[in-house]
Design a protein around this motif. Structure first.
Motif, mmCIF file in Angstrom:
data_model
loop_
_atom_site.group_PDB
_atom_site.id
_atom_site.type_symbol
_atom_site.label_atom_id
_atom_site.label_comp_id
_atom_site.label_asym_id
_atom_site.label_seq_id
_atom_site.Cartn_x
_atom_site.Cartn_y
_atom_site.Cartn_z
ATOM 1 N N HIS A 1 -8.214 -5.562 4.400
ATOM 2 C CA HIS A 1 -7.270 -4.970 4.190
ATOM 3 C C HIS A 1 -9.221 -3.982 3.379
ATOM 4 N N THR B 1 -10.312 -9.657 1.746
ATOM 5 C CA THR B 1 -9.014 -9.325 2.550
ATOM 6 C C THR B 1 -9.115 -8.034 3.942
ATOM 7 N N LEU C 1 0.398 -1.408 0.429
ATOM 8 C CA LEU C 1 0.038 0.463 0.145
ATOM 9 C C LEU C 1 0.861 0.847 -0.001
ATOM 10 N N LEU D 1 -15.454 -7.364 -0.595
ATOM 11 C CA LEU D 1 -13.567 -6.195 -0.530
ATOM 12 C C LEU D 1 -13.877 -7.411 0.966
ATOM 13 N N VAL E 1 -8.937 -0.695 0.864
ATOM 14 C CA VAL E 1 -8.874 -0.848 -0.929
ATOM 15 C C VAL E 1 -10.130 -0.272 -1.294
#
Lengths: 304, 291, 233
Positions: C153, C151, B50, C147, C157
């Protein structure tokens, strides 16, 4: 009555092998899954509970694979090691939700009954985030038992539970086992397993190291070669006497004094030692096992 | 019984009585570790994705701008430093919002903060060091593309004497911006310990509020009431930065130009917000650390 | 669909602090729209609050928060096994979770956009924005649920998708509209009110929204079917 059958099951994560070619059958009664930390107990449990696909081999419950087979949960009750994060529910609401998810005809009745069984009726109106570790554990077990499963899987169920509650839980599991339920619990504490399970399965480093009656395995563990350190009135004389015995494999003189003795068979050696020294006019000052940890027991089982 | 006595045997452990480093090197090593962690260095490969993705996205347009300047001979950069930053404000904000929980939330959430504070480092110093790591990370994030613009522009033949003062002024503003952004996102992450929640809250405070301010300023410039527009600009670090960048010629563009004493007010606001955030962050660490 | 999962998901959403962030967003949007409307002499001054803030920012943020609240924490700490170790189809679990996230997105997000649009001027343009927000809210909630199942995250994302892909890339590259949930919603809204843009075409907008919604919920269910319980990290 249900049988949980693992056939040549392996599981690897990348290039780490967590479970290596394990074949076992878990039948009715209480079975202990014993192994040191990191031995692959949780991975095995996850595969038995249908929350991990075996990399090879099969896990079946009464002939049906468990992975991706949600109907198997009619028979399975699972108590994971993970903390409960439904802190915003009360204990009763949480158990009731589990009963509802099983579509029990009398969900309310089943909830009250099982709360009684785990001795959680009084605090069940409080939110779970106010519970102690032991209470959470009991609520988790209540949630797993609410639908009367024939297979109960518990991952480290006694962690953080105080001794009185531990006794209580053990009684409960023993009763379930006697009633024909297939109960499997994992633990890394030998004494814990000893008090609860007749039948044990031992895993070490992902391998199936031993299985069968607890007493028999315990005996096998005691009959393994053991190291002792001995100090006496005359170490060299004692060494000469000991090396003549068939059970003794090696004798070392330690630089700081005393002997390091390796014996092949604990039973005969221990019985012989005292009369032997006496008859040679020697005095024993100290006799202590130098590798009596559980890890060394496990290591022995694996290396054999 | 009198002969019941105990003794702790000397089995060879030795206490350390050599020279010890002081607080300064303690803070320094915590600061460097924090700075590395903000970019995922020294952590798993996944946590590098990221920050470096965002950094890449933030720098790529600068490289393209330099390429354009090289081929077509502009007299100056088509997008100058501060204006470029306001173009990539979404990326900078996302970086700050996403990495602040990495530095702040974890220790508090898992209560490992207590372990840190059992060492000879005060909660206040710990919190300030965390903030400094985050602020430096954000500063690096903004400096890289502007440096690309500056160096690339000079290589493409822009005038050194023209560009350097603008670049330096922009750099000074970036320090202010990074300090404020790190203060705000750090404080939010110390309060909202779930990562997802903290990220969204930071985005709301920084992006949504900046959007509102921008709309209000557009309306004000259309209606020609500059005071309200100038006042609205105080509510977002981004409009503070952009406003100052125009006022002090750091290569910025802004909807509302600052008149009279407004630049001073803007700078003062930025400093007050920064100080307040750091003070509250310190308070939070002291409170959690002493529970 | 499963009533118990539905109830639990609703409790997970309503019983936490983040719910207040969820409702604060549209309330702030509406409040500011009222303020601008009151202060400005231009009758159209408040419309950007809907077109630049409410629809492209507040709505997807509400959807991200809602979708990640019903699934994220449970997947994150593994306690979802308590729901999954049941003779309930995992797709039913996913659908139930989505229904809650979807309802929250529509009630809080789309309704917020509608009220802001009514304050900003109302008329057919407000109706257009309502339709756009209903379509986009539905699609967003399904995408973000997928999503969250995929994940840890998911929030970051999701934000990258909304802010960078739909926001930045959408500003520079008009082709992005073909792959932008927000733009599909606007296209459908255009069918109701021509005040809204028509970035793509109607059949594509409807079809793509439908595919992403159905596909997203199905994918979330499929991920749950393969949910693996591993040790701590």
């Amino acid at each position: 009555m249900s049988d949980l059958v693992l056939d040549k099951v392996s599981r690897w994560f990348g290039n780490v092998v967590a479970v290596n070619d394990v074949t076992m059958t878990i039948g009715p009664g209480v079975t202990g899954l014993l192994g040191p930390n990191g031995a692959g107990k949780t991975t095995l449990m996850a595969m038995m509970a249908g929350f991990l696909a075996p990399s090879s081999g099969t896990v079946t419950l009464d002939g049906e694979p468990v992975w991706r087979h949600t109907d198997a949960y009619r028979l399975i009750g699972l108590v994971p090691e993970r903390e409960l994060s439904f802190g915003y529910l009360t204990g009763r609401q949480f158990v009731r939700a589990n009963a509802d998810l099983h579509r029990l005809p009398d969900a309310a009745g089943a909830t009250e009954r099982i709360l009684e069984v785990v001795d959680m009726v009084e605090p069940s109106a409080r939110r779970i985030d106010t519970y102690s570790k032991g209470m959470r554990q009991r609520v988790k077990i209540a949630a797993a038992l609410v639908h009367d499963p024939t297979v109960l899987l518990l991952d480290e169920p006694f962690n953080g539970v105080d001794p009185r509650q531990r006794m209580h839980l053990m009684d409960l599991l023993r009763r379930l086992g006697d009633d024909g339920c297939t109960v499997l619990f994992s633990s890394h504490i030998l004494e814990e397993v000893e008090r609860l399970a007749r039948h044990i399965e031992v895993v070490v480093s992902g391998r199936h190291a031993a299985s069968g009656d607890f007493g028999a395995i315990r005996r096998l563990m005691t009959d393994r070669p053991v190291r002792y350190s001995i100090t006496s009135s005359d170490d060299r004389a004692l060494a000469a006497v000991l090396i003549a015995r068939p059970a003794v494999q090696s004798v070392n003189l330690r630089p700081q004094g005393g002997l390091e003795v390796q014996v092949s068979d604990l039973g005969t050696f221990a019985a012989d030692l005292a009369p032997l020294t006496r008859s040679h006019g020697l005095t024993l000052f100290e006799l202590s096992p130098s590798d009596e940890s559980l890890e060394s027991v496990f290591a022995y089982l694996v290396d054999r | 019984m009198s002969d019941r006595s105990g003794v702790i045997h000397d089995i060879g452990y030795r206490g350390y009585d050599g020279p010890r480093e002081g607080t300064r090197s303690l803070v320094l090593s915590l600061y460097v570790t924090g700075l590395r962690h903000a970019f995922g260095l020294g952590r798993s490969g996944r946590s590098k994705v990221l920050p470096f993705l965002l950094l890449g996205l933030g720098t790529l347009p600068a490289v393209i701008v330099v390429g354009v300047v090289t081929f077509i001979n502009f007299g100056s950069l088509p997008v100058s430093y501060a204006a470029y930053l306001s173009q990539i404000q979404m990326l900078v904000t996302l970086f700050a919002a996403a990495q602040a929980p990495v530095l702040v939330s974890r220790d508090l959430r898992h209560r490992s903060i207590v372990l840190y504070l059992a060492r000879p480092l005060s909660p206040a110093l710990f919190a300030v060091t965390r903030w400094a790591s985050l602020a430096s990370a954000i500063l690096l994030f903004t400096v890289l593309p502007t440096l690309v613009l500056y160096v690339g522009g000079l290589l493409a033949g822009l005038d050194f004497g023209d560009e350097t003062p603008i670049f330096l002024r922009s750099l000074a503003l970036q320090v202010v911006l990074a300090a404020v952004l790190a203060g705000i996102t750090g404080l939010i992450s110390a309060w909202a310990l779930r990562r997802g929640f903290a990220v969204v809250a930071s985005i709301v405070v920084l992006i949504v509020v900046a959007g509102v301010v921008r709309i209000i300023q557009e309306i004000c410039s259309y209606e020609d009431i500059s005071t309200v527009g100038e006042l609205a600009g105080l509510f977002s670090p981004w409009t503070l930065h952009n406003g100052l960048a125009v006022a002090w010629d750091a290569g910025g563009r802004a909807v509302v130009e600052l008149h009279d004493a407004w630049p001073v007010v803007y700078l003062a606001t930025a400093l007050v917000v920064w100080a307040a955030c750091v003070a509250l962050l310190v308070r939070r660490f002291v409170k959690v650390g002493s529970r | 669909m499963n009533g118990t999962i539905l109830k639990l998901a609703a409790q997970a959403l309503l019983g936490r602090r983040r719910f207040w962030l969820l409702v604060a967003l549209p309330l702030a949007l509406i409040g500011l729209t009222v303020l601008i409307r009151a202060l400005s002499s231009d009758p159209d001054a408040a419309w950007p609050m809907v077109s630049f803030l409410g629809f492209p920012l507040v709505l997807p943020l509400v959807a991200i928060l809602a979708a990640s609240s019903v699934l994220g924490p449970e997947v994150d700490d593994g306690s979802i096994v308590y729901l999954l170790a049941k003779p309930v189809s995992r797709h039913a679990v996913a659908i139930s979770k989505w229904v809650v996230a979807w309802a929250a997105t529509l009630v809080v997000g789309s309704l917020g956009v509608l009220v802001a649009a009514l304050v900003a001027g109302g008329g057919s343009e407000a109706a257009g924005w309502l339709v756009a927000a209903l379509v986009a809210g539905t699609t967003y909630s399904a995408l973000f649920l997928a999503l969250s199942a995929f994940t840890r995250h998911a929030v970051v994302v999701g934000l990258i998708f909304v802010l960078i892909w739909e926001g930045l890339a959408g500003g520079f590259l008009s082709g992005v509209a073909w792959l932008s949930i927000g733009q599909w919603g606007i296209q459908v809204g255009h069918a109701v009110s021509s005040e809204l843009d028509a970035p793509v075409n109607l059949p594509w907008a409807l079809l793509a929204s439908l595919v992403v919604t159905v596909g997203g919920v199905w994918f979330a269910g499929d991920r749950l079917r393969s949910f693996a319980l591993t040790g701590d990290e």
